[in-house]
Design a protein around this motif. Structure first.
Motif, PDB file in Angstrom:
ATOM      1  N   GLN A 150      13.403  -9.902  97.213  1.00  0.00           N
ATOM      2  CA  GLN A 150      13.719  -8.732  98.047  1.00  0.00           C
ATOM      3  C   GLN A 150      14.897  -8.967  98.985  1.00  0.00           C
ATOM      4  O   GLN A 150      15.653  -8.050  99.283  1.00  0.00           O
ATOM      5  N   GLN A 151      15.050 -10.219  99.427  1.00  0.00           N
ATOM      6  CA  GLN A 151      16.136 -10.509 100.377  1.00  0.00           C
ATOM      7  C   GLN A 151      17.526 -10.334  99.765  1.00  0.00           C
ATOM      8  O   GLN A 151      18.517 -10.240 100.489  1.00  0.00           O
ATOM      9  N   PHE A 152      17.600 -10.281  98.450  1.00  0.00           N
ATOM     10  CA  PHE A 152      18.893 -10.175  97.763  1.00  0.00           C
ATOM     11  C   PHE A 152      19.203  -8.753  97.284  1.00  0.00           C
ATOM     12  O   PHE A 152      20.222  -8.539  96.626  1.00  0.00           O
ATOM     13  N   VAL A 153      18.310  -7.809  97.573  1.00  0.00           N
ATOM     14  CA  VAL A 153      18.491  -6.437  97.093  1.00  0.00           C
ATOM     15  C   VAL A 153      18.667  -5.502  98.284  1.00  0.00           C
ATOM     16  O   VAL A 153      17.843  -5.468  99.200  1.00  0.00           O
ATOM     17  N   GLU A 154      19.773  -4.766  98.226  1.00  0.00           N
ATOM     18  CA  GLU A 154      20.029  -3.764  99.257  1.00  0.00           C
ATOM     19  C   GLU A 154      20.637  -2.538  98.599  1.00  0.00           C
ATOM     20  O   GLU A 154      21.599  -2.650  97.824  1.00  0.00           O
ATOM     21  N   ASP A 155      20.062  -1.384  98.870  1.00  0.00           N
ATOM     22  CA  ASP A 155      20.527  -0.115  98.295  1.00  0.00           C
ATOM     23  C   ASP A 155      20.612  -0.178  96.770  1.00  0.00           C
ATOM     24  O   ASP A 155      21.567   0.313  96.160  1.00  0.00           O
TER      25      ASP A 155
END
Length: 188
Positions: A150-155
């Motif tokens: 999750q820390q590597f996924v944005e928008d």
């Protein structure tokens, strides 16, 4: 001519597998070791639960969705499976997709890109390897493991760190080597 197929194994709405798969596709294009790259999203392909009347080893497919899937997998020289970890294993969708076919998988290498929480999907990889080995798929030691994805996924976009990028490069190098090495077996 070498063709890489990237198979996104998760089909759940809102899944992270698709952005990870799209990143693998971009990384493979930048790598330059493959002439063609096919992103096979099992969520979009939407294979029904195995519905062929004859065993896949016979190659006597009756449904168009199976014929299309067989042609796509058969054309590949190497695979990358993008695996989510569900309950300490891989998804039902990828098992179903693999079980549809037989000879189309044989004598080809596969790299695994796994993701999840603390384990980074490693339990999914360990459970999946014997399935691939039963079909004469050579699973590579070199892999990409993404813990706490999750820390590597944005928008909806996956952005890896340097370690993940380096792991992908090493895996893609090996996929090219093994794809070429196994080519004579596929030709016979």
């Amino acid at each position: 001519m070498s063709r890489l197929q990237i198979i996104v194994a998760s089909t759940r709405p809102g899944r992270i597998g698709l952005p990870v798969g799209q990143w693998v596709e971009t990384a493979a294009a930048k790598h330059g070791g493959f002439d063609e790259i096919d992103l096979a999203d099992l969520g979009a392909i939407d294979l029904p639960l195995l519905d062929e009347p004859k065993h896949p080893r016979l190659g006597q497919y009756t449904h168009q969705h199976t014929k299309d899937w067989a042609a796509r997998v058969g054309a590949a020289d190497a695979f990358v499976f993008v695996l989510a970890e569900y309950n300490h294993s891989f998804t039902a969708a990828v098992k179903n997709a693999v079980d549809y076919l037989h000879t189309e998988w044989q004598h080809k290498p596969a790299g695994l890109v796994t993701y999840g929480g603390v384990s980074g999907g490693l339990r999914a990889a360990q459970a999946f390897k014997p399935v691939l080995q039963a079909l004469k798929v050579v699973t590579l030691t070199e892999a990409v493991t993404i813990p706490f994805v999750q820390q590597f996924v944005e928008d909806g976009l996956f952005t890896p760190n340097e370690l993940i990028e380096a792991s992908a490069g090493t895996m893609l190098d090996e996929l090219g080597r093994w794809g070429n090495t196994l080519s004579p077996l596929r030709a016979s």
